[in-house]
Design an enzyme around this catalytic site. Sequence first.
Site, PDB file in Angstrom:
ATOM      1  N   CYS A   7      30.149  35.939  29.827  1.00 12.59           N
ATOM      2  CA  CYS A   7      30.513  35.611  31.211  1.00 12.59           C
ATOM      3  C   CYS A   7      30.920  34.146  31.356  1.00 12.59           C
ATOM      4  O   CYS A   7      31.982  33.839  31.886  1.00 12.59           O
ATOM      5  CB  CYS A   7      29.336  35.930  32.128  1.00 12.59           C
ATOM      6  SG  CYS A   7      29.599  35.356  33.805  1.00 12.59           S
TER       7      CYS A   7
ATOM      8  N   CYS B  28      34.061  36.046  32.643  1.00  8.44           N
ATOM      9  CA  CYS B  28      34.204  35.949  34.108  1.00  8.44           C
ATOM     10  C   CYS B  28      34.568  34.549  34.606  1.00  8.44           C
ATOM     11  O   CYS B  28      35.492  34.398  35.414  1.00  8.44           O
ATOM     12  CB  CYS B  28      32.900  36.340  34.791  1.00  8.44           C
ATOM     13  SG  CYS B  28      32.013  37.679  34.022  1.00  8.44           S
TER      14      CYS B  28
ATOM     15  N   LYS C   4      37.898  32.996  33.236  1.00  6.47           N
ATOM     16  CA  LYS C   4      38.942  33.899  33.750  1.00  6.47           C
ATOM     17  C   LYS C   4      39.253  33.587  35.210  1.00  6.47           C
ATOM     18  O   LYS C   4      40.403  33.464  35.603  1.00  6.47           O
ATOM     19  CB  LYS C   4      38.481  35.347  33.558  1.00  6.47           C
ATOM     20  CG  LYS C   4      39.400  36.449  34.045  1.00  6.47           C
ATOM     21  CD  LYS C   4      39.293  36.804  35.495  1.00  6.47           C
ATOM     22  CE  LYS C   4      37.927  37.093  36.023  1.00  6.47           C
ATOM     23  NZ  LYS C   4      37.328  38.346  35.619  1.00  6.47           N
TER      24      LYS C   4
ATOM     25  N   TYR D 288      40.178  46.370  33.278  1.00  6.35           N
ATOM     26  CA  TYR D 288      39.956  45.093  33.965  1.00  6.35           C
ATOM     27  C   TYR D 288      40.696  43.943  33.269  1.00  6.35           C
ATOM     28  O   TYR D 288      41.418  43.182  33.900  1.00  6.35           O
ATOM     29  CB  TYR D 288      38.469  44.717  33.897  1.00  6.35           C
ATOM     30  CG  TYR D 288      37.526  45.398  34.843  1.00  6.35           C
ATOM     31  CD1 TYR D 288      37.128  44.779  36.013  1.00  6.35           C
ATOM     32  CD2 TYR D 288      36.955  46.631  34.532  1.00  6.35           C
ATOM     33  CE1 TYR D 288      36.193  45.366  36.861  1.00  6.35           C
ATOM     34  CE2 TYR D 288      36.018  47.221  35.365  1.00  6.35           C
ATOM     35  CZ  TYR D 288      35.648  46.590  36.533  1.00  6.35           C
ATOM     36  OH  TYR D 288      34.730  47.173  37.356  1.00  6.35           O
TER      37      TYR D 288
ATOM     38  N   GLU E 264      43.884  41.883  34.733  1.00  7.31           N
ATOM     39  CA  GLU E 264      43.632  40.511  35.201  1.00  7.31           C
ATOM     40  C   GLU E 264      44.494  39.513  34.438  1.00  7.31           C
ATOM     41  O   GLU E 264      45.101  38.611  35.023  1.00  7.31           O
ATOM     42  CB  GLU E 264      42.146  40.169  35.049  1.00  7.31           C
ATOM     43  CG  GLU E 264      41.281  40.952  36.015  1.00  7.31           C
ATOM     44  CD  GLU E 264      39.794  40.644  35.920  1.00  7.31           C
ATOM     45  OE1 GLU E 264      39.062  41.005  36.857  1.00  7.31           O
ATOM     46  OE2 GLU E 264      39.354  40.060  34.916  1.00  7.31           O
TER      47      GLU E 264
ATOM     48  N   HIS F  58      37.622  38.702  64.649  1.00  6.20           N
ATOM     49  CA  HIS F  58      39.064  38.614  64.882  1.00  6.20           C
ATOM     50  C   HIS F  58      39.541  37.166  64.880  1.00  6.20           C
ATOM     51  O   HIS F  58      38.847  36.305  65.403  1.00  6.20           O
ATOM     52  CB  HIS F  58      39.379  39.249  66.245  1.00  6.20           C
ATOM     53  CG  HIS F  58      40.827  39.343  66.534  1.00  6.20           C
ATOM     54  ND1 HIS F  58      41.663  40.209  65.868  1.00  6.20           N
ATOM     55  CD2 HIS F  58      41.598  38.649  67.405  1.00  6.20           C
ATOM     56  CE1 HIS F  58      42.889  40.051  66.335  1.00  6.20           C
ATOM     57  NE2 HIS F  58      42.878  39.110  67.248  1.00  6.20           N
TER      58      HIS F  58
ATOM     59  N   GLU G 205      38.631  43.021  59.593  1.00  2.00           N
ATOM     60  CA  GLU G 205      38.346  43.750  60.835  1.00  2.00           C
ATOM     61  C   GLU G 205      38.912  45.174  60.795  1.00  2.00           C
ATOM     62  O   GLU G 205      38.436  46.062  61.500  1.00  2.00           O
ATOM     63  CB  GLU G 205      38.853  42.999  62.069  1.00  2.00           C
ATOM     64  CG  GLU G 205      40.347  42.902  62.195  1.00  2.00           C
ATOM     65  CD  GLU G 205      40.766  42.061  63.417  1.00  2.00           C
ATOM     66  OE1 GLU G 205      40.429  42.451  64.538  1.00  2.00           O
ATOM     67  OE2 GLU G 205      41.435  41.029  63.230  1.00  2.00           O
TER      68      GLU G 205
HETATM   69  P1  NDP Z   1      38.079  48.609  30.150  1.00  3.52           P
HETATM   70  O1  NDP Z   1      37.135  49.658  29.723  1.00  3.52           O
HETATM   71  O2  NDP Z   1      38.110  48.203  31.573  1.00  3.52           O
HETATM   72  O3  NDP Z   1      39.543  49.013  29.745  1.00  3.52           O
HETATM   73  C1  NDP Z   1      39.877  49.356  28.450  1.00  3.52           C
HETATM   74  C2  NDP Z   1      41.305  49.848  28.464  1.00  3.52           C
HETATM   75  O4  NDP Z   1      41.758  50.070  27.135  1.00  3.52           O
HETATM   76  C3  NDP Z   1      41.441  51.163  29.214  1.00  3.52           C
HETATM   77  O5  NDP Z   1      42.631  51.092  29.952  1.00  3.52           O
HETATM   78  C4  NDP Z   1      41.527  52.185  28.094  1.00  3.52           C
HETATM   79  O6  NDP Z   1      42.281  53.309  28.436  1.00  3.52           O
HETATM   80  C5  NDP Z   1      42.276  51.402  27.029  1.00  3.52           C
HETATM   81  N1  NDP Z   1      42.018  51.836  25.672  1.00  3.52           N
HETATM   82  C6  NDP Z   1      40.835  51.960  25.055  1.00  3.52           C
HETATM   83  N2  NDP Z   1      41.006  52.355  23.774  1.00  3.52           N
HETATM   84  C7  NDP Z   1      42.330  52.463  23.585  1.00  3.52           C
HETATM   85  C8  NDP Z   1      43.139  52.813  22.468  1.00  3.52           C
HETATM   86  N3  NDP Z   1      42.601  53.132  21.306  1.00  3.52           N
HETATM   87  N4  NDP Z   1      44.484  52.823  22.631  1.00  3.52           N
HETATM   88  C9  NDP Z   1      45.041  52.504  23.810  1.00  3.52           C
HETATM   89  N5  NDP Z   1      44.312  52.163  24.901  1.00  3.52           N
HETATM   90  C10 NDP Z   1      42.979  52.145  24.787  1.00  3.52           C
HETATM   91  O7  NDP Z   1      37.760  47.391  29.181  1.00  3.52           O
HETATM   92  P2  NDP Z   1      38.213  45.884  29.194  1.00  3.52           P
HETATM   93  O8  NDP Z   1      38.386  45.513  27.770  1.00  3.52           O
HETATM   94  O9  NDP Z   1      39.334  45.647  30.144  1.00  3.52           O
HETATM   95  O10 NDP Z   1      36.924  45.176  29.771  1.00  3.52           O
HETATM   96  C11 NDP Z   1      35.645  45.397  29.177  1.00  3.52           C
HETATM   97  C12 NDP Z   1      34.575  45.469  30.224  1.00  3.52           C
HETATM   98  O11 NDP Z   1      34.337  44.170  30.714  1.00  3.52           O
HETATM   99  C13 NDP Z   1      34.959  46.304  31.432  1.00  3.52           C
HETATM  100  O12 NDP Z   1      34.566  47.632  31.296  1.00  3.52           O
HETATM  101  C14 NDP Z   1      34.247  45.635  32.563  1.00  3.52           C
HETATM  102  O13 NDP Z   1      33.027  46.301  32.792  1.00  3.52           O
HETATM  103  C15 NDP Z   1      34.020  44.221  32.086  1.00  3.52           C
HETATM  104  N6  NDP Z   1      34.902  43.305  32.833  1.00  3.52           N
HETATM  105  C16 NDP Z   1      34.681  43.121  34.153  1.00  3.52           C
HETATM  106  C17 NDP Z   1      35.472  42.289  34.886  1.00  3.52           C
HETATM  107  C18 NDP Z   1      35.212  42.110  36.338  1.00  3.52           C
HETATM  108  O14 NDP Z   1      34.132  42.450  36.785  1.00  3.52           O
HETATM  109  N7  NDP Z   1      36.185  41.629  37.111  1.00  3.52           N
HETATM  110  C19 NDP Z   1      36.574  41.565  34.275  1.00  3.52           C
HETATM  111  C20 NDP Z   1      36.753  41.842  32.881  1.00  3.52           C
HETATM  112  C21 NDP Z   1      35.942  42.682  32.202  1.00  3.52           C
HETATM  113  P3  NDP Z   1      41.648  54.543  29.273  1.00  3.52           P
HETATM  114  O15 NDP Z   1      41.454  54.041  30.657  1.00  3.52           O
HETATM  115  O16 NDP Z   1      42.720  55.561  29.182  1.00  3.52           O
HETATM  116  O17 NDP Z   1      40.404  54.923  28.589  1.00  3.52           O
END
Ligand code: NDP
Length: 462
Positions: free
Chosen positions: A43, A48, A51, A180, A184, A439, A444
């Site tokens: 984080c 976080c 970022k 995510y 982002e 407002h 709102e």
């Molecule tokens: P996510 O789980 O959000 O997304 C992973 C992405 O990668 C999905 O779109 C998934 O597709 C795709 N994917 C996974 N494996 C493959 C593959 N072999 N080939 C192609 N595409 C693939 O993970 P992130 O890495 O973005 O983030 C990790 C975690 O960190 C998140 O789950 C979140 O909890 C946390 N995070 C939170 C944030 C916040 O609170 N703002 C910001 C950043 C991270 P599909 O959807 O089809 O499975």
Amino acid sequence: MTQFDYDLFVIGGGSGGVRSARLAAAMGKRVAIAEEYRFGGTCVIRGCVPKKLFVYASQFHEHFEDARGYGWTVGDTSFSWKALIEAKDREIARLEGLYRKGLENAGAEILETRAELVGPHNIRLVKSGKVVTAERIVIAVGGSANPHASLPGYELCITSNDAFHLEELPRSIVIAGGGYIAVEFANIFHGLGVDTTLIYRGKEILSRFDQDMRHGLHEAMEAKGIRILCEDIITKVSRTAAGGLLAETKNNGHLSTDQVMLALGRDPNTAGLGLEAAGVAVNDRGAVIVDEYSRTNVPNIYALGDVTDRVQLTPVAIHEAMCFIETEYKNNPTAPDHDLIATAVFSQPEIGTVGLSEEDAAKRFEEIEVYRAQFRPMKATLSGRQEKMIMKLIVNAADRKVVGAHILGHDAGEMAQLLGVSLKAGVTKDDFDRTMAVHPTAAEELVTMYSPTYRVRNGERV
Ligand code: NDP
């Protein structure tokens, strides 16, 4: 006097580890916490916090453009990636210092070393080779970016870790993933002037979110100039003679780019941790298996945060740590509550959400009411910006409970935090209706959507 060197040994100095070590030490427990890299974890160091600083940095060009509509003339502007990185590094160092100070003030012993289990009560400090013992052990080692090692050329790609330390801002980037991090960073890079392409295997980005949020964000990102290629994957990455990269895709040919970033999820950091030696069970993803109180199958060993692969969010790890302290040291068994977690995607526009998506609610309840507003926020009137906000409440018709709230637009994350309290308290749509509006705000709209936009009965929109 116990037979152990420590009452509690925490492996991992991230959000969950630091909170459990600090609270236990403040209670007078003999606590050590080992961290192999920097205190603060994903984080603070590479997630976080940096970022969000990047998100702010990437929004300024729109602020400069919007200023004109409000009578301002903004002179020449320019951006220095190097200056941003330096400023960000200073802030991260300051925060890391605060984490350390909190631990020290509470009386925890800080060990700057990798630590591995060699038995159920025994931990080897890798730097010195010394083995220490502890009555209880908390595993809070987090996760790391999935390197996607099966992709030919994966070693030429970066992950979010590297994105925080690039020597230079690339001119172009292809980001793989639709979660995510991918979303982002696509907005961050685009906002900083990088030609950005997002490539995602599914039909629509952000697979676990409400459809309206997904479509709305997709459209807004494309309108800004971010290229989004859905239902496609990168099949190979190679270096060109000119020094750039070539990403071969399944359906969109070859993409020539400066950088390829993989944002394909994060894996638990359990390799080489000695879990077998201690007898700790993991699942097929390598995540430590825990019960509702974050206990592993070994009675004195606990795990919390991303290493357990429950919900990979900082506040969840912190909450799990506080529950661990209540349960183990305050004689107050407390299971972390993973229901109704409000969350934000710091895309541009932002998404703030809590509860069920329309699709999930429609599967769970016989009839739902959907309240939906789409409008141009006031600030966009004089600035001339075309961006739209979307707000959506999902209500279970049977008891009028609001079971989902979703916002796309500025400050959606801030609103989601407060909606999280309301939904947790079991708010009904009638409570929203009798709440006076603030407002003029965008929020709102949440209390002025008096009639359902539509209903969904037995899965059918009526
Ligand atoms: P996510 O789980 O959000 O997304 C992973 C992405 O990668 C999905 O779109 C998934 O597709 C795709 N994917 C996974 N494996 C493959 C593959 N072999 N080939 C192609 N595409 C693939 O993970 P992130 O890495 O973005 O983030 C990790 C975690 O960190 C998140 O789950 C979140 O909890 C946390 N995070 C939170 C944030 C916040 O609170 N703002 C910001 C950043 C991270 P599909 O959807 O089809 O499975």
